[in-house]
Scaffold this motif. Structure first.
Motif, PDB file in Angstrom:
ATOM      1  N   PHE A   1       2.219   9.383  -5.916  1.00 28.66           N
ATOM      2  CA  PHE A   1       2.756  10.715  -5.643  1.00 28.66           C
ATOM      3  C   PHE A   1       3.883  11.076  -6.602  1.00 28.66           C
ATOM      4  CE2 PHE A   1       5.845  13.431  -3.424  1.00 28.66           C
ATOM      5  CZ  PHE A   1       5.044  14.535  -3.138  1.00 28.66           C
ATOM      6  N   VAL A   2       4.711  10.071  -6.947  1.00 27.87           N
ATOM      7  CA  VAL A   2       5.898  10.343  -7.771  1.00 27.87           C
ATOM      8  C   VAL A   2       5.547  10.453  -9.250  1.00 27.87           C
ATOM      9  CG1 VAL A   2       8.117   9.388  -8.530  1.00 27.87           C
ATOM     10  CG2 VAL A   2       7.464   9.284  -6.114  1.00 27.87           C
TER      11      VAL A   2
ATOM     12  N   GLU B   1       9.847   0.709 -11.548  1.00 26.95           N
ATOM     13  CA  GLU B   1       8.577   1.001 -12.207  1.00 26.95           C
ATOM     14  C   GLU B   1       8.654   2.220 -13.108  1.00 26.95           C
ATOM     15  OE1 GLU B   1       5.757  -0.476 -12.370  1.00 26.95           O
ATOM     16  OE2 GLU B   1       5.835  -2.041 -10.850  1.00 26.95           O
ATOM     17  N   THR B   2       9.539   3.154 -12.795  1.00 27.07           N
ATOM     18  CA  THR B   2       9.575   4.419 -13.535  1.00 27.07           C
ATOM     19  C   THR B   2      10.760   4.539 -14.480  1.00 27.07           C
ATOM     20  OG1 THR B   2      10.750   5.466 -11.677  1.00 27.07           O
ATOM     21  CG2 THR B   2       8.352   5.643 -11.716  1.00 27.07           C
TER      22      THR B   2
ATOM     23  N   SER C   1       0.842  -1.208   0.000  1.00 27.67           N
ATOM     24  CA  SER C   1       0.000   0.000   0.000  1.00 27.67           C
ATOM     25  C   SER C   1       0.871   1.249   0.000  1.00 27.67           C
ATOM     26  CB  SER C   1      -0.929  -0.001   1.218  1.00 27.67           C
ATOM     27  OG  SER C   1      -1.800  -1.111   1.192  1.00 27.67           O
ATOM     28  N   ILE C   2       1.955   1.199   0.786  1.00 25.85           N
ATOM     29  CA  ILE C   2       2.892   2.331   0.796  1.00 25.85           C
ATOM     30  C   ILE C   2       3.533   2.498  -0.576  1.00 25.85           C
ATOM     31  CG2 ILE C   2       5.058   3.175   1.775  1.00 25.85           C
ATOM     32  CD1 ILE C   2       4.271   1.809   4.405  1.00 25.85           C
ATOM     33  N   VAL C   3       3.881   1.375  -1.220  1.00 27.06           N
ATOM     34  CA  VAL C   3       4.460   1.454  -2.570  1.00 27.06           C
ATOM     35  C   VAL C   3       3.479   2.108  -3.529  1.00 27.06           C
ATOM     36  CG1 VAL C   3       5.198   0.077  -4.544  1.00 27.06           C
ATOM     37  CG2 VAL C   3       5.984  -0.523  -2.257  1.00 27.06           C
ATOM     38  N   HIS C   4       2.210   1.723  -3.453  1.00 29.61           N
ATOM     39  CA  HIS C   4       1.201   2.311  -4.347  1.00 29.61           C
ATOM     40  C   HIS C   4       1.045   3.804  -4.099  1.00 29.61           C
ATOM     41  CE1 HIS C   4      -2.409   2.684  -6.782  1.00 29.61           C
ATOM     42  NE2 HIS C   4      -2.993   3.278  -5.753  1.00 29.61           N
TER      43      HIS C   4
ATOM     44  N   VAL D   1      11.195   0.407  -1.078  1.00 23.80           N
ATOM     45  CA  VAL D   1      10.253   1.273  -1.793  1.00 23.80           C
ATOM     46  C   VAL D   1      10.973   2.034  -2.898  1.00 23.80           C
ATOM     47  CG1 VAL D   1       8.733   3.276  -1.571  1.00 23.80           C
ATOM     48  CG2 VAL D   1       8.684   1.473   0.168  1.00 23.80           C
ATOM     49  N   PHE D   2      12.191   2.509  -2.601  1.00 24.39           N
ATOM     50  CA  PHE D   2      12.957   3.247  -3.617  1.00 24.39           C
ATOM     51  C   PHE D   2      13.270   2.351  -4.818  1.00 24.39           C
ATOM     52  CE2 PHE D   2      17.122   4.205  -5.459  1.00 24.39           C
ATOM     53  CZ  PHE D   2      16.892   5.493  -5.928  1.00 24.39           C
TER      54      PHE D   2
END
Length: 722
Positions: free
Chosen positions: A283-284, A419-420, A275-278, A412-413
């Motif tokens: 946000f990013v 993903e990006t 959930s924190i990852v999502h 998370v980083f």
């Protein structure tokens, strides 16, 4: 006898269950590979992959919670029965329960978190309320292990989120092959983390497997099937899975709590972390879909379902079979994925992937078949205490929160970065060849000897196959220059008997264009009359550095006209009308040859020799244009008939410009129907010849329609991947 029959039936049941569970594992693994790829749209997922993982963790948490409560109630009932019969809980029962909980070092998992969903128990709690029993069972997981499961959940978050990135970069078969075939990473982790012993045969199998894995990815054109960045992502997946497998095993052996309680803690932490990852991705990045957005097709839902239930199939294999059966099932699933990926997803299979894949699977079997011998233990008290895995990481109450916080931020980083990031790879291993016309650098010079503009729309259907269409027709364009008018695409040339002069003018026009414009891309000129048919795609194997001229079938009532012959006396071809004594078409040509001889050039020719040939279809490569232009000027000045001029020009160039004495630079176009004077072709003639004359526009419309329908279809697939 009866007992023997029962034993046989039980053995058959066990074998059937083992193979059935292995079959289910194969089906699920193949399905997951196909689902993960087919759920993409234009190489991207329409739904949030982090939300998909979170939802999967939630359902696994529910399943673990239900199993935990069920086990607690069952053991509570059993405890009540034991209290009525004192001493019924034997020491052997406790040992058997403990045996079920222990995972052997030799069957170490490779980090798939759902393999934890194996059968297991825990200590009895008696009959208590639902909530109280649930909380009490969770409370049996030690504080140290709760932090451990939180860190394990971070590893699984890395695995489960980056696998979506992997499926965007590579095909399912390659992913399955690399994930199941890189044993050396797992072996290194086991040696460094828990001091496991690896036999010499196992190390040999690892080295051979690496060679086999490299072989599967070799392609002659690009050396590897994928860029280095893709392999880095896949190897990162294997590394994290191996670390998670070792850490998972150590947590299982260090606590006496219910396995279902441990799973509930693990998946509960997974819900929070994903959930924190999502939220971080939302946000990013601006293009991160909402939590429940994008689930518009069945494949998106199947991603969640398959992630939840893959563990059940692996559990069944371990329960009813063994690790070898699991390896075999994985090998079969990988082979199926390697075979169907080119069919379903348009990927390219590397030429050595089959022998390389066999090496990978065989060495995997060798690795499991020949483990290192276990260390001898004299008594249980002599067994050395196991060191904590990754003991180089600080431990203790004061380090728990800082390490968990740092690990969470790092995980998370990494997920957000993967993903990006923008990688150079596409969803296919190698850029597939694109279907192009063999005439894509050729100018088509199409000639009418009369003013028939109504034929132009049909002729323009050739445009997709050529660099440029040049239409030559008397009075085609209104211009004060009249017959002298020309540009790259049109001319008004009027004299059809010396068309080669206008062709030379068009060649010169292109050669005069500055190099920074597109005309220098034209590599050759194909001349044909409008009532000739050409199947452009059937000329892919021709040599475009040579001249071509069509061969007429002479004196067989199937075309007539001149065939390609060179001679010094008319008697050799007296049947052709041009050689008749009242025509003498060769005389102007002989005069032109005398003029050429006086010019003192480097051309090789006999001034008394001339050639004849069917000149409705011929090709001249660009590197011979200057010579063609020069010779056409001599023959045009004498008004030499084109069916003598063009073959003679080609004959002179062949003698003068060939690089080897016995290697001609003239190719005779085979499989062309008819000749200069043939009647209209029927449908069979059209379909069985790649070129020919003539296509009678005033005759059978079905024949004309068949030709241009064929052109339309061929044009529609130009630009598609082969």
């Amino acid at each position: 006898m009866k007992m023997q029959s029962l034993h046989t039936l039980w053995s058959l049941h066990t074998y059937n269950a083992a193979y059935l569970s292995a079959l289910c594992l194969v089906i699920i693994q193949v399905s997951i590979g196909c689902i993960m790829r087919s759920s993409q749209t234009s190489g991207k997922y329409t739904f949030s992959t982090s939300s998909s993982v979170t939802i999967s963790e939630f359902f696994k948490f529910l399943i673990s919670s239900v199993l935990m409560v069920r086990a607690a109630r069952r053991e509570g009932d059993e405890k009540g029965m034991h209290e009525l019969v004192p001493g019924s809980e034997s020491e052997g029962g406790e040992k058997e329960r403990e045996k079920e909980r222990v995972v052997d070092d030799d069957e170490l998992t490779v980090g798939v978190e759902d393999e934890r969903l194996i059968y297991g128990g825990g200590k009895a709690h008696g009959k208590v309320g639902f909530v109280r029993g649930y909380v009490k069972t969770l409370g049996m997981v030690s504080v140290e292990n709760r932090y451990g499961f939180a860190k394990l959940a971070l590893l699984y978050a890395l695995i489960n989120n980056t696998i979506f990135v992997a499926y965007k970069l590579a095909d399912p078969g390659t992913i399955a092959l690399i994930r199941s075939g890189v044993i050396f990473i797992t072996a290194l982790i086991m040696v460094l983390a828990i001091g496991a012993d690896i036999s010499k045969i196992q190390w040999t199998a690892i080295i051979i497997q690496l060679c086999g894995l490299a072989t599967t990815q070799y392609t002659p054109d690009t050396s590897t099937s994928y860029p280095l960045s893709t392999y880095m992502v896949l190897l990162f997946q294997v590394f994290v899975s191996s670390v998670a497998g070792v850490y998972n095993q150590s947590l299982l052996k260090s606590d006496q709590a219910s396995l279902h309680a441990q799973n509930a803690v693990l998946y509960g932490c997974g819900i929070v972390i994903n959930s924190i990852v999502h939220l971080t991705l939302s946000f990013v990045t601006d293009d991160e879909p909402g939590f429940f957005v994008g689930y518009t097709n069945s494949a998106a839902y199947l991603v969640i379902v398959s992630n939840v239930f893959i563990g059940l199939a692996i559990t069944a294999v371990y329960k009813y079979a063994n690790a070898v059966i699991k390896c075999l099932a994985t090998a079969i699933a990988t082979g199926i994925l390697l075979y169907i990926s080119p069919i379903l997803f348009g990927t390219t299979m590397a030429p050595l992937i089959i022998p390389g894949g066999l090496i990978v699977f065989i060495t995997s079997w060798l690795y499991m078949e020949y483990p290192a011998p276990k260390r001898p233990i004299v008594t249980f008290s002599d067994e050395p205490p196991r060191s904590r895995p990754f003991n180089f990481i600080p431990s203790g109450p004061k380090w728990r929160n800082p390490i968990l916080l740092l690990s969470s931020l790092t995980s998370v980083f990494i997920i957000v970065f993967c993903e990006t990031m923008q990688l150079s790879s596409t969803s296919t291993p190698v850029s597939l060849p694109i279907l192009t016309s063999p005439f894509n650098t050729t100018l088509a010079f199409i000639r009418w000897n009369g003013h028939r503009p109504e034929r132009v729309p049909l002729i323009e259907k050739y445009a997709p196959f050529f660099h440029t269409l040049h239409l030559s027709m008397p009075s085609l364009i209104e211009s004060p220059h009249r017959t002298a008018f020309q540009n790259l695409t049109h001319d008004n040339w009027g004299d059809g008997l010396v068309t080669y002069v206008q062709i030379a003018r068009t060649m010169q026009l292109i050669l005069d264009v500055p190099r920074n414009e597109s005309e220098p891309e034209i590599g050759g000129l194909l001349q044909f009359h409008f009532d000739v048919w050409i199947d452009p795609m059937d000329f892919a194997e021709e040599d475009y550095n040579k001249m071509w001229i069509a061969v007429s079938r002479h004196n067989d009532n199937a075309g007539g006209g001149p065939t390609f012959l060179c001679m010094k006396k008319r008697d050799r071809f007296s049947s052709w009308v041009g050689m008749a004594k009242d025509r003498n078409w060769q005389y102007p040509l002989l005069e032109a040859l005398q003029d050429l001889e006086k010019a003192n050039t480097d051309y090789t020719f006999d001034p008394e020799e001339w050639c004849t040939g069917w000149s409705d279809i011929y090709y001249v490569p660009r590197h011979l244009w200057v010579d063609y232009i020069y010779l056409a000027a001599f023959f045009g000045a004498r008004d030499v008939f084109h069916e003598i001029a063009v073959p003679t020009i080609m004959h002179i160039l062949d003698q003068s410009r060939r690089k080897r004495e016995l290697s001609s630079i003239v190719n005779f176009i085979g499989n062309c129907y008819g000749g200069c004077c043939a009647g209209g072709a029927n449908l069979e003639d059209l379909l069985s010849h790649r070129c020919g004359h003539k296509l009678d526009y005033a005759g059978d419309r079905n024949v004309v329609a068949a030709h241009y329908d064929s052109l339309d279809y061929a044009a529609s697939i130009l630009g598609s991947e082969i």
